[in-house]
Design a protein around this motif. Sequence first.
Motif, PDB file in Angstrom:
ATOM      1  N   MET A  88       0.846  -1.159   0.000  1.00  0.00           N
ATOM      2  CA  MET A  88       0.000   0.000   0.000  1.00  0.00           C
ATOM      3  C   MET A  88       0.900   1.232   0.000  1.00  0.00           C
ATOM      4  O   MET A  88       1.986   1.219   0.566  1.00  0.00           O
ATOM      5  CB  MET A  88      -0.887  -0.011   1.253  1.00  0.00           C
ATOM      6  N   ALA A  89       0.452   2.298  -0.636  1.00  0.00           N
ATOM      7  CA  ALA A  89       1.167   3.572  -0.634  1.00  0.00           C
ATOM      8  C   ALA A  89       0.263   4.643  -0.058  1.00  0.00           C
ATOM      9  O   ALA A  89      -0.968   4.555  -0.152  1.00  0.00           O
ATOM     10  CB  ALA A  89       1.588   3.949  -2.047  1.00  0.00           C
ATOM     11  N   ILE A  90       0.884   5.646   0.559  1.00  0.00           N
ATOM     12  CA  ILE A  90       0.126   6.761   1.118  1.00  0.00           C
ATOM     13  C   ILE A  90       0.842   8.059   0.747  1.00  0.00           C
ATOM     14  O   ILE A  90       2.069   8.118   0.756  1.00  0.00           O
ATOM     15  CB  ILE A  90      -0.028   6.618   2.649  1.00  0.00           C
ATOM     16  N   ALA A  91       0.073   9.080   0.376  1.00  0.00           N
ATOM     17  CA  ALA A  91       0.631  10.385   0.046  1.00  0.00           C
ATOM     18  C   ALA A  91       0.231  11.375   1.129  1.00  0.00           C
ATOM     19  O   ALA A  91      -0.940  11.466   1.490  1.00  0.00           O
ATOM     20  CB  ALA A  91       0.123  10.855  -1.311  1.00  0.00           C
ATOM     21  N   LEU A  92       1.211  12.086   1.663  1.00  0.00           N
ATOM     22  CA  LEU A  92       0.975  13.133   2.650  1.00  0.00           C
ATOM     23  C   LEU A  92       1.234  14.469   1.977  1.00  0.00           C
ATOM     24  O   LEU A  92       2.331  14.702   1.469  1.00  0.00           O
ATOM     25  CB  LEU A  92       1.896  12.949   3.860  1.00  0.00           C
ATOM     26  N   GLU A  93       0.227  15.325   1.953  1.00  0.00           N
ATOM     27  CA  GLU A  93       0.338  16.592   1.236  1.00  0.00           C
ATOM     28  C   GLU A  93      -0.206  17.753   2.069  1.00  0.00           C
ATOM     29  O   GLU A  93      -1.186  18.386   1.701  1.00  0.00           O
ATOM     30  CB  GLU A  93      -0.415  16.494  -0.083  1.00  0.00           C
ATOM     31  N   PRO A  94       0.437  18.060   3.206  1.00  0.00           N
ATOM     32  CA  PRO A  94      -0.054  19.181   4.014  1.00  0.00           C
ATOM     33  C   PRO A  94       0.137  20.511   3.290  1.00  0.00           C
ATOM     34  O   PRO A  94       1.169  20.744   2.661  1.00  0.00           O
ATOM     35  CB  PRO A  94       0.792  19.100   5.278  1.00  0.00           C
ATOM     36  N   LYS A  95      -0.854  21.376   3.377  1.00  0.00           N
ATOM     37  CA  LYS A  95      -0.821  22.688   2.721  1.00  0.00           C
ATOM     38  C   LYS A  95      -1.293  23.752   3.702  1.00  0.00           C
ATOM     39  O   LYS A  95      -2.035  23.472   4.632  1.00  0.00           O
ATOM     40  CB  LYS A  95      -1.763  22.713   1.510  1.00  0.00           C
ATOM     41  N   ILE A  96      -0.878  24.994   3.463  1.00  0.00           N
ATOM     42  CA  ILE A  96      -1.348  26.134   4.247  1.00  0.00           C
ATOM     43  C   ILE A  96      -1.382  27.360   3.340  1.00  0.00           C
ATOM     44  O   ILE A  96      -0.528  27.517   2.465  1.00  0.00           O
ATOM     45  CB  ILE A  96      -0.464  26.380   5.491  1.00  0.00           C
ATOM     46  N   GLY A  98       3.135  24.174   0.530  1.00  0.00           N
ATOM     47  CA  GLY A  98       2.952  22.837   1.072  1.00  0.00           C
ATOM     48  C   GLY A  98       4.112  21.929   0.751  1.00  0.00           C
ATOM     49  O   GLY A  98       5.064  22.303   0.079  1.00  0.00           O
ATOM     50  N   SER A  99       3.977  20.737   1.242  1.00  0.00           N
ATOM     51  CA  SER A  99       4.967  19.688   1.049  1.00  0.00           C
ATOM     52  C   SER A  99       4.235  18.438   0.586  1.00  0.00           C
ATOM     53  O   SER A  99       3.125  18.172   1.047  1.00  0.00           O
ATOM     54  CB  SER A  99       5.685  19.428   2.379  1.00  0.00           C
ATOM     55  N   GLU A 100       4.830  17.695  -0.313  1.00  0.00           N
ATOM     56  CA  GLU A 100       4.206  16.462  -0.800  1.00  0.00           C
ATOM     57  C   GLU A 100       5.212  15.322  -0.701  1.00  0.00           C
ATOM     58  O   GLU A 100       6.318  15.418  -1.214  1.00  0.00           O
ATOM     59  CB  GLU A 100       3.754  16.624  -2.247  1.00  0.00           C
ATOM     60  N   ASN A 101       4.819  14.269   0.004  1.00  0.00           N
ATOM     61  CA  ASN A 101       5.668  13.091   0.157  1.00  0.00           C
ATOM     62  C   ASN A 101       4.820  11.847  -0.005  1.00  0.00           C
ATOM     63  O   ASN A 101       3.691  11.789   0.478  1.00  0.00           O
ATOM     64  CB  ASN A 101       6.334  13.089   1.533  1.00  0.00           C
ATOM     65  N   THR A 102       5.370  10.833  -0.674  1.00  0.00           N
ATOM     66  CA  THR A 102       4.675   9.560  -0.870  1.00  0.00           C
ATOM     67  C   THR A 102       5.501   8.459  -0.223  1.00  0.00           C
ATOM     68  O   THR A 102       6.726   8.411  -0.375  1.00  0.00           O
ATOM     69  CB  THR A 102       4.479   9.270  -2.369  1.00  0.00           C
ATOM     70  N   SER A 145      10.142   6.108   2.059  1.00  0.00           N
ATOM     71  CA  SER A 145       9.866   7.245   1.197  1.00  0.00           C
ATOM     72  C   SER A 145      10.081   6.884  -0.268  1.00  0.00           C
ATOM     73  O   SER A 145      11.122   6.344  -0.637  1.00  0.00           O
ATOM     74  CB  SER A 145      10.774   8.422   1.566  1.00  0.00           C
ATOM     75  N   LEU A 146       9.087   7.193  -1.102  1.00  0.00           N
ATOM     76  CA  LEU A 146       9.210   6.986  -2.552  1.00  0.00           C
ATOM     77  C   LEU A 146       9.585   8.274  -3.273  1.00  0.00           C
ATOM     78  O   LEU A 146       9.867   8.263  -4.458  1.00  0.00           O
ATOM     79  CB  LEU A 146       7.892   6.444  -3.115  1.00  0.00           C
ATOM     80  N   THR A 147       9.583   9.394  -2.553  1.00  0.00           N
ATOM     81  CA  THR A 147       9.883  10.690  -3.162  1.00  0.00           C
ATOM     82  C   THR A 147      11.291  11.154  -2.846  1.00  0.00           C
ATOM     83  O   THR A 147      11.637  12.295  -3.091  1.00  0.00           O
ATOM     84  CB  THR A 147       8.862  11.748  -2.693  1.00  0.00           C
TER      85      THR A 147
END
Length: 44
Positions: A1-9, A18-22, A32-34
Amino acid sequence: MAIALEPKIGIEGIGMVGSENTYLVTDSGGMSLTGEMSEIILLK
């Protein structure tokens, strides 16, 4: 399974930032895939 975290402000006068990490979720934890880069990149 993969999950993407993309917090933004939203920052007034600047816009959205923001930052984007998978990550690959494994039995032993997340991988980490990124890449391992952790510095902030400014895009204009």
